[in-house]
Design an enzyme around this catalytic site. Structure first.
Site, short mmCIF file in Angstrom:
data_model
loop_
_atom_site.label_atom_id
_atom_site.label_comp_id
_atom_site.label_asym_id
_atom_site.label_seq_id
_atom_site.Cartn_x
_atom_site.Cartn_y
_atom_site.Cartn_z
N GLU A 1 0.79 -1.35 -0.25
CA GLU A 1 -0.17 0.10 0.00
C GLU A 1 1.07 1.34 -0.15
O GLU A 1 2.07 1.15 0.50
CB GLU A 1 -0.73 0.07 1.07
CG GLU A 1 -1.80 -1.23 1.10
CD GLU A 1 -3.14 -1.69 2.65
OE1 GLU A 1 -4.17 -2.20 2.20
OE2 GLU A 1 -2.20 -0.71 3.34
N CYS B 1 3.48 8.10 1.02
CA CYS B 1 3.55 7.20 2.27
C CYS B 1 4.24 6.11 1.93
O CYS B 1 3.29 5.53 1.33
CB CYS B 1 2.99 7.11 3.60
SG CYS B 1 3.43 5.61 4.20
N CYS C 1 6.04 -7.52 6.79
CA CYS C 1 7.24 -6.67 7.63
C CYS C 1 7.05 -7.92 8.68
O CYS C 1 6.63 -8.58 9.11
CB CYS C 1 7.05 -6.09 8.57
SG CYS C 1 8.54 -5.07 9.24
N CYS D 1 6.04 -5.06 15.82
CA CYS D 1 5.88 -3.95 16.65
C CYS D 1 4.04 -3.97 16.98
O CYS D 1 3.31 -3.88 16.10
CB CYS D 1 6.06 -2.17 15.06
SG CYS D 1 7.45 -2.38 14.93
N SER E 1 12.88 5.48 7.37
CA SER E 1 12.35 5.62 8.38
C SER E 1 12.93 4.59 9.10
O SER E 1 11.92 3.31 8.60
CB SER E 1 10.94 6.12 8.52
OG SER E 1 10.90 6.11 10.23
N ASN F 1 9.24 5.40 19.79
CA ASN F 1 8.06 4.56 20.85
C ASN F 1 8.37 4.11 21.99
O ASN F 1 7.20 4.21 22.73
CB ASN F 1 7.46 3.52 19.24
CG ASN F 1 7.12 3.90 18.52
OD1 ASN F 1 6.95 4.59 18.03
ND2 ASN F 1 7.46 3.28 17.56
N CYS G 1 -1.46 6.06 10.12
CA CYS G 1 0.26 5.25 10.92
C CYS G 1 -0.20 4.47 11.11
O CYS G 1 -1.42 4.52 12.03
CB CYS G 1 1.21 6.07 11.30
SG CYS G 1 2.15 5.54 11.94
S1 SF4 Z 1 5.81 -0.29 12.26
FE1 SF4 Z 1 7.32 -2.15 12.75
S2 SF4 Z 1 6.36 -4.18 12.66
FE2 SF4 Z 1 5.64 -1.63 10.98
S3 SF4 Z 1 5.80 -1.79 9.23
FE3 SF4 Z 1 7.18 -0.87 10.48
S4 SF4 Z 1 8.55 -1.86 11.23
FE4 SF4 Z 1 7.69 -3.34 10.12
#
Ligand code: SF4
Length: 353
Positions: A104, A119, A126, A130, A205, A230, A346
């Site tokens: 996306e 974005c 992934c 997280c 990032s 975070n 986000c």
């Molecule tokens: S926030 Fe963490 S789990 Fe989500 S896409 Fe980014 S690195 Fe991967």
């Protein structure tokens, strides 16, 4: 079927997108053409944004037919396109619709129309976990190729009929787990002979992949750089981000300091605010201490997902947390979360997909 140097599966044709100009020259020469054709193709792909050989009308018919036969100009397919009431638009793409690998990108215009951000994703799913992120719940299906990253920008801009002022690598995936393709894509976005976006308008990032940060510093990459922090202490961070197991917070902060010192540029910390997890005076004080130790700014983002019974902070809680960070004396931006109604905000990419 063969695999070429970019790792693409192909059916005999040479894929030309996502190549640097010197690579294109090499390919063009190997086809028995003059090197200047490479520049014409590169310009056609990224400035004129042609999608088929028919559009290269300055080429002779014979040359167009030869290129059609031997080279491919793959592009992304838009599987889904959602528009938010606030102007945000979310795109679900696939390179080959039948293989089910979808990813996306989100078009985010600022309220005043000045800033238009795309974005983009760097991976399908992934490998990290997280806890606040919807992408983490997906099965990991691989890295995106450079052309699949660049084409997100081309396809979004084509559909919205406008050009982005800023690109952020904050969609699906950990960019530094796909370092080669991300940096290659960024260089095409930045190249004055391609999409011509200023390096400071491109932000990469990471969740804290320290060896990627070291490589970024060593290569003196010119792009903006952000760390998804975070939590201001190790134990708390480990609870919400499993990357902390591999690269500890002290290692991460040391790499961040080295970045600011060696490249003489400010770093951005992203901080998703989760009530009862990483807010409150104690966490704010630790965060202030970190912020004072290097040249940085902090973007705070109210939580958008609802996993583990967590909730989004109220506007009062956000205001209070920001006021606790003021002693740091640095810029603190409360990032609004546009596109919540289309699951484009986000942390929400891939939720309800
Ligand atoms: S926030 Fe963490 S789990 Fe989500 S896409 Fe980014 S690195 Fe991967």
């Amino acid at each position: 079927m063969t695999h070429d140097s970019l790792g693409e599966i192909q059916t005999g044709k040479i894929p030309l997108k996502g190549r640097t100009l010197p690579e294109l020259s090499e390919i063009v020469v190997s086809l028995g053409e003059k090197p200047f054709r490479a520049k014409q193709i590169y310009h056609g792909l990224y400035v004129n944004r042609y999608e088929s050989w028919d559009q290269f009308t300055t080429f002779s018919k014979a040359l167009r037919e030869k290129l059609e036969e031997q080279c491919s100009l793959t592009r992304l397919h838009t599987i889904k396109h959602l528009k938010s009431v606030d102007g945000t638009q979310k795109f679900t793409f696939a390179s080959e619709p039948e293989n089910g690998k979808e990813f996306e990108a989100v078009w985010i215009p600022s309220g005043d129309g000045g800033r238009k951000t795309i974005c983009i994703s760097s991976q399908v799913g992934c490998t990290l976990n997280c806890k606040f992120c919807a992408t983490a719940k997906l099965e990991f299906q691989g890295n995106l190729k450079a052309h699949e990253i660049v084409d997100q920008v081309l396809q979004v801009e084509k559909t919205v009929g406008d050009r982005a002022t800023n690109i952020v690598f904050m969609g699906m995936g950990e960019p530094f787990h796909n370092y080669f393709n991300v940096i290659r894509a960024a260089s095409i976005l930045h190249d004055p002979d391609a999409l011509n976006l200023g390096a400071r308008r491109i932000t990469i990032s990471t969740s804290g992949v320290v060896n990627g940060i070291r490589r970024f510093i060593e290569n003196k990459e010119p792009y903006n750089f952000a760390i998804s922090l975070n939590h201001p202490d190790r134990d708390g961070r480990r609870e919400i981000m499993d990357i902390e197991e591999k690269f500890t917070l002290p290692e991460l902060l040391q790499a961040a300091k080295d970045f600011t010192r060696e490249l003489k540029r400010r770093i951005t910390f992203e901080y998703v605010m989760i009530p009862g997890v990483n807010m409150g005076k104690q966490n704010a004080d630790k965060l202030v201490k970190i912020a004072r130790s290097l040249d940085c700014k902090i973007n705070v983002i109210p939580l958008n997902t609802e996993f583990f019974g967590w909730r989004r902070p109220t506007p009062d809680e956000v205001r209070e947390f920001i006021s606790l960070l003021e002693p740091a004396g640095i810029p603190i931006l409360n990032r609004r979360s546009p596109g919540k109604d289309i699951f484009g905000a986000c942390g929400m990419l891939a939720s309800k997909s």
